[in-house]
Design a protein around this motif. Structure first.
Motif, PDB file in Angstrom:
ATOM      1  N   MET A 294       0.829  -1.201   0.000  1.00  0.00           N
ATOM      2  CA  MET A 294       0.000   0.000   0.000  1.00  0.00           C
ATOM      3  C   MET A 294       0.865   1.254   0.000  1.00  0.00           C
ATOM      4  SD  MET A 294      -3.140  -0.600  -0.260  1.00  0.00           S
ATOM      5  CE  MET A 294      -4.152  -2.081  -0.256  1.00  0.00           C
ATOM      6  N   VAL A 295       1.987   1.207   0.706  1.00  0.00           N
ATOM      7  CA  VAL A 295       2.881   2.357   0.732  1.00  0.00           C
ATOM      8  C   VAL A 295       3.355   2.680  -0.678  1.00  0.00           C
ATOM      9  CG1 VAL A 295       5.098   3.230   1.563  1.00  0.00           C
ATOM     10  CG2 VAL A 295       3.618   1.943   3.101  1.00  0.00           C
ATOM     11  N   GLY A 296       3.690   1.640  -1.444  1.00  0.00           N
ATOM     12  CA  GLY A 296       4.108   1.852  -2.820  1.00  0.00           C
ATOM     13  C   GLY A 296       3.004   2.464  -3.660  1.00  0.00           C
ATOM     14  N   THR A 297       1.774   1.980  -3.482  1.00  0.00           N
ATOM     15  CA  THR A 297       0.645   2.523  -4.233  1.00  0.00           C
ATOM     16  C   THR A 297       0.415   3.987  -3.901  1.00  0.00           C
ATOM     17  OG1 THR A 297      -0.475   0.381  -4.450  1.00  0.00           O
ATOM     18  CG2 THR A 297      -1.857   2.356  -4.574  1.00  0.00           C
ATOM     19  N   ILE A 298       0.482   4.325  -2.621  1.00  0.00           N
ATOM     20  CA  ILE A 298       0.305   5.719  -2.203  1.00  0.00           C
ATOM     21  C   ILE A 298       1.389   6.597  -2.828  1.00  0.00           C
ATOM     22  CG2 ILE A 298       0.315   7.292  -0.230  1.00  0.00           C
ATOM     23  CD1 ILE A 298      -0.745   4.854   1.425  1.00  0.00           C
ATOM     24  N   ALA A 299       2.643   6.114  -2.781  1.00  0.00           N
ATOM     25  CA  ALA A 299       3.749   6.873  -3.378  1.00  0.00           C
ATOM     26  C   ALA A 299       3.564   7.002  -4.882  1.00  0.00           C
ATOM     27  CB  ALA A 299       5.076   6.191  -3.056  1.00  0.00           C
ATOM     28  N   GLY A 300       3.134   5.914  -5.532  1.00  0.00           N
ATOM     29  CA  GLY A 300       2.906   5.954  -6.972  1.00  0.00           C
ATOM     30  C   GLY A 300       1.802   6.931  -7.343  1.00  0.00           C
ATOM     31  N   THR A 301       0.746   6.978  -6.531  1.00  0.00           N
ATOM     32  CA  THR A 301      -0.363   7.897  -6.782  1.00  0.00           C
ATOM     33  C   THR A 301       0.105   9.346  -6.683  1.00  0.00           C
ATOM     34  OG1 THR A 301      -1.975   6.310  -5.910  1.00  0.00           O
ATOM     35  CG2 THR A 301      -2.640   8.619  -5.978  1.00  0.00           C
ATOM     36  N   ILE A 302       0.822   9.659  -5.613  1.00  0.00           N
ATOM     37  CA  ILE A 302       1.297  11.033  -5.412  1.00  0.00           C
ATOM     38  C   ILE A 302       2.326  11.400  -6.477  1.00  0.00           C
ATOM     39  CG2 ILE A 302       2.493  12.578  -3.824  1.00  0.00           C
ATOM     40  CD1 ILE A 302       1.299  10.949  -1.532  1.00  0.00           C
ATOM     41  N   MET A 303       3.141  10.415  -6.873  1.00  0.00           N
ATOM     42  CA  MET A 303       4.145  10.665  -7.907  1.00  0.00           C
ATOM     43  C   MET A 303       3.491  11.078  -9.216  1.00  0.00           C
ATOM     44  SD  MET A 303       6.881   7.942  -9.435  1.00  0.00           S
ATOM     45  CE  MET A 303       7.184   7.964 -11.181  1.00  0.00           C
ATOM     46  N   LEU A 304       2.430  10.387  -9.620  1.00  0.00           N
ATOM     47  CA  LEU A 304       1.722  10.743 -10.852  1.00  0.00           C
ATOM     48  C   LEU A 304       1.116  12.141 -10.740  1.00  0.00           C
ATOM     49  CD1 LEU A 304      -0.117   7.424 -11.810  1.00  0.00           C
ATOM     50  CD2 LEU A 304       1.827   8.470 -12.966  1.00  0.00           C
ATOM     51  N   GLY A 305       0.554  12.448  -9.571  1.00  0.00           N
ATOM     52  CA  GLY A 305      -0.017  13.773  -9.370  1.00  0.00           C
ATOM     53  C   GLY A 305       1.033  14.864  -9.409  1.00  0.00           C
ATOM     54  N   ALA A 306       2.185  14.597  -8.787  1.00  0.00           N
ATOM     55  CA  ALA A 306       3.270  15.584  -8.767  1.00  0.00           C
ATOM     56  C   ALA A 306       3.826  15.805 -10.164  1.00  0.00           C
ATOM     57  CB  ALA A 306       4.374  15.123  -7.822  1.00  0.00           C
ATOM     58  N   LEU A 307       3.944  14.723 -10.930  1.00  0.00           N
ATOM     59  CA  LEU A 307       4.450  14.834 -12.301  1.00  0.00           C
ATOM     60  C   LEU A 307       3.510  15.686 -13.149  1.00  0.00           C
ATOM     61  CD1 LEU A 307       6.461  13.991 -14.506  1.00  0.00           C
ATOM     62  CD2 LEU A 307       5.034  11.963 -14.899  1.00  0.00           C
ATOM     63  N   ALA A 308       2.209  15.407 -13.042  1.00  0.00           N
ATOM     64  CA  ALA A 308       1.226  16.188 -13.806  1.00  0.00           C
ATOM     65  C   ALA A 308       1.261  17.652 -13.392  1.00  0.00           C
ATOM     66  CB  ALA A 308      -0.173  15.617 -13.592  1.00  0.00           C
ATOM     67  N   ASN A 309       1.443  17.894 -12.097  1.00  0.00           N
ATOM     68  CA  ASN A 309       1.448  19.262 -11.591  1.00  0.00           C
ATOM     69  C   ASN A 309       2.637  20.061 -12.108  1.00  0.00           C
ATOM     70  OD1 ASN A 309       2.492  21.172  -9.110  1.00  0.00           O
ATOM     71  ND2 ASN A 309       0.257  21.197  -9.314  1.00  0.00           N
ATOM     72  N   ILE A 310       3.832  19.462 -12.064  1.00  0.00           N
ATOM     73  CA  ILE A 310       5.016  20.207 -12.502  1.00  0.00           C
ATOM     74  C   ILE A 310       4.949  20.467 -14.006  1.00  0.00           C
ATOM     75  CG2 ILE A 310       6.447  18.143 -12.853  1.00  0.00           C
ATOM     76  CD1 ILE A 310       7.552  21.671 -11.692  1.00  0.00           C
ATOM     77  N   LEU A 311       4.364  19.534 -14.761  1.00  0.00           N
ATOM     78  CA  LEU A 311       4.215  19.763 -16.193  1.00  0.00           C
ATOM     79  C   LEU A 311       3.212  20.882 -16.465  1.00  0.00           C
ATOM     80  CD1 LEU A 311       4.213  16.071 -17.516  1.00  0.00           C
ATOM     81  CD2 LEU A 311       6.068  17.742 -17.639  1.00  0.00           C
ATOM     82  N   GLN A 312       2.146  20.926 -15.670  1.00  0.00           N
ATOM     83  CA  GLN A 312       1.158  21.997 -15.825  1.00  0.00           C
ATOM     84  C   GLN A 312       1.754  23.352 -15.458  1.00  0.00           C
ATOM     85  OE1 GLN A 312      -2.081  20.721 -13.346  1.00  0.00           O
ATOM     86  NE2 GLN A 312      -2.687  19.052 -14.728  1.00  0.00           N
ATOM     87  N   LEU A 313       2.551  23.395 -14.387  1.00  0.00           N
ATOM     88  CA  LEU A 313       3.179  24.652 -13.983  1.00  0.00           C
ATOM     89  C   LEU A 313       4.089  25.195 -15.082  1.00  0.00           C
ATOM     90  CD1 LEU A 313       4.138  23.960 -10.241  1.00  0.00           C
ATOM     91  CD2 LEU A 313       2.333  25.467 -11.093  1.00  0.00           C
ATOM     92  N   ASN A 314       4.643  24.288 -15.883  1.00  0.00           N
ATOM     93  CA  ASN A 314       5.525  24.700 -16.974  1.00  0.00           C
ATOM     94  C   ASN A 314       4.797  24.778 -18.311  1.00  0.00           C
ATOM     95  OD1 ASN A 314       8.573  24.841 -16.062  1.00  0.00           O
ATOM     96  ND2 ASN A 314       7.654  23.138 -14.930  1.00  0.00           N
ATOM     97  N   ASN A 315       3.449  24.758 -18.231  1.00  0.00           N
ATOM     98  CA  ASN A 315       2.612  24.891 -19.435  1.00  0.00           C
ATOM     99  C   ASN A 315       2.893  23.830 -20.493  1.00  0.00           C
ATOM    100  OD1 ASN A 315       1.259  27.277 -18.491  1.00  0.00           O
ATOM    101  ND2 ASN A 315       3.084  28.469 -19.018  1.00  0.00           N
ATOM    102  N   ILE A 316       3.207  22.631 -20.021  1.00  0.00           N
ATOM    103  CA  ILE A 316       3.376  21.501 -20.932  1.00  0.00           C
ATOM    104  C   ILE A 316       1.994  20.993 -21.331  1.00  0.00           C
ATOM    105  CG2 ILE A 316       4.382  19.212 -21.241  1.00  0.00           C
ATOM    106  CD1 ILE A 316       6.433  21.441 -20.843  1.00  0.00           C
ATOM    107  N   THR A 317       1.811  20.662 -22.577  1.00  0.00           N
ATOM    108  CA  THR A 317       0.497  20.255 -23.079  1.00  0.00           C
ATOM    109  C   THR A 317       0.049  18.943 -22.435  1.00  0.00           C
ATOM    110  OG1 THR A 317       1.440  18.994 -24.921  1.00  0.00           O
ATOM    111  CG2 THR A 317       0.982  21.340 -25.303  1.00  0.00           C
TER     112      THR A 317
END
Length: 347
Positions: A294-317
């Motif tokens: 479960m710890v891995g799943t939680i980390a994987g979930t947050i990782m995907l969210g963080a990746l999407a967020n940093i791409l959005q902050l940089n106006n990546i499509t």
């Protein structure tokens, strides 16, 4: 111990060396999460010298954005550890959001009655899918694909293919005002309530998986179903139970979704099943079953969210965001496959 001592005493076995690749796969989600956050800090836009990515409001937004898929991913972890899959979770979320809105707005149901009814519906939906798959020995992929269609169809029937808006107040056609808390924030208006629900559910699921007999049985069924059956593990019951858990998780996510956005729609949750599966796989849970956390799943979930967020902050499509996520999923699957080959468990 020296090689000479080992050679002179055949009963002494050399210490088994840890495979670096296996270690990498075991901790891939945590390593990935650290790398994504490091990249986020490096490439984050700055405003008046402040790194936007690590601001408390932005971190809260990241976890809030993944709360629904995170709840689903936690349920999905149980299923995938048993070497199963559930494609109906996104559609079940949509059905749950519609039923939640309908019961409160049109049915005049109270908060507790509505929540219990929707959660029970999700559990029953999962139980039916698990029972069909287990009883008739059908592939879970096919059964849950049919479940996806069934849930979407039921949601369309209940909603008449219309958005069901949720307005709050006392009287006919109004939902209990307390339900609006799911869209709010606590602790100085920083921590989203949806995030708190996600974390509480994650803690409970972690305890169940790691400290109970049921959790041990889940790993046993996924690791070797035949051996588990011979050992007296109720394999069919465990398989049915994990699909009931995903049904519960999807219904819970649907309730949170309705509370956050103040409406229910039959089309809500589209694609959530793929995001949840991605989080579980990136988290290190093997699609072949028998391992995961479960710890891995939680980390994987947050990782995907963080990746999407940093791409959005940089106006990546959004297209590039999808490509980046796809690359990470493939990399995680390849690493798992390489480890299995080294251990002689796969082709």
């Amino acid at each position: 111990m020296s090689e000479q001592q080992i050679a002179s005493n055949p009963t002494v076995q050399p210490a088994k060396r840890m495979d670096p690749l296996a270690v990498l796969v075991r901790f891939q989600s945590l390593i990935g999460l650290i790398l994504v956050f490091a990249g986020g800090i490096i490439f984050s836009p700055r405003r008046h010298g402040v790194i936007l990515f690590i601001q408390p409001d932005n971190i809260a937004n990241i976890v809030r954005a993944v709360s629904e898929t995170g709840i689903i991913a936690i349920g999905m972890t149980f299923v995938i550890i048993t070497a199963g899959i559930d494609l109906s979770v996104g559609a079940t979320l949509g059905l749950a959001s519609v039923v939640t809105a309908t019961l409160m707005v049109s049915g005049g149901f109270g908060l507790i009655t509505t929540v219990l009814a929707v959660l029970l519906m999700g559990i029953c939906f999962g139980l039916v899918q698990g029972a069909i798959s287990s009883k008739f020995r059908l592939e879970a992929f096919i059964v849950t694909l049919a479940g996806l269609q069934a849930a979407r169809g039921l949601a369309l029937v209940v909603s008449d293919n219309q958005y069901i808006n949720i307005s709050y107040g006392d009287g006919p056609g109004l939902a209990p005002p307390i339900f609006a808390i799911l869209g709010g924030r606590l602790f100085g208006n920083v921590v989203p309530v949806a995030t708190i629900v996600f974390l509480i559910f994650a803690c409970i699921a972690t305890l169940v998986l790691n400290t109970t007999r049921f959790g041990r049985y889940v790993y046993a069924v996924g690791g070797n179903e035949r051996a588990a059956r011979i050992s007296g593990v109720p394999v069919s019951a465990i398989k049915i139970a994990v699909y009931a858990i995903t049904g519960f998780a999807s219904a819970l996510a649907g309730i949170v979704h309705a509370g956050q956005f103040n409406f229910g729609s039959a089309n809500d949750g589209t694609g959530y099943e793929l995001t949840a599966i991605a989080a579980v796989v990136i988290g290190g849970t093997s699609l072949f079953g028998g391992s995961g956390s479960m710890v891995g799943t939680i980390a994987g979930t947050i990782m995907l969210g963080a990746l999407a967020n940093i791409l959005q902050l940089n106006n990546i499509t959004p297209a590039m965001q999808l490509l980046a996520t796809a690359a990470i999923i493939v990399l995680a699957a390849v690493l798992q496959s390489l480890v299995r080959r080294r251990e002689g468990l796969g082709r």
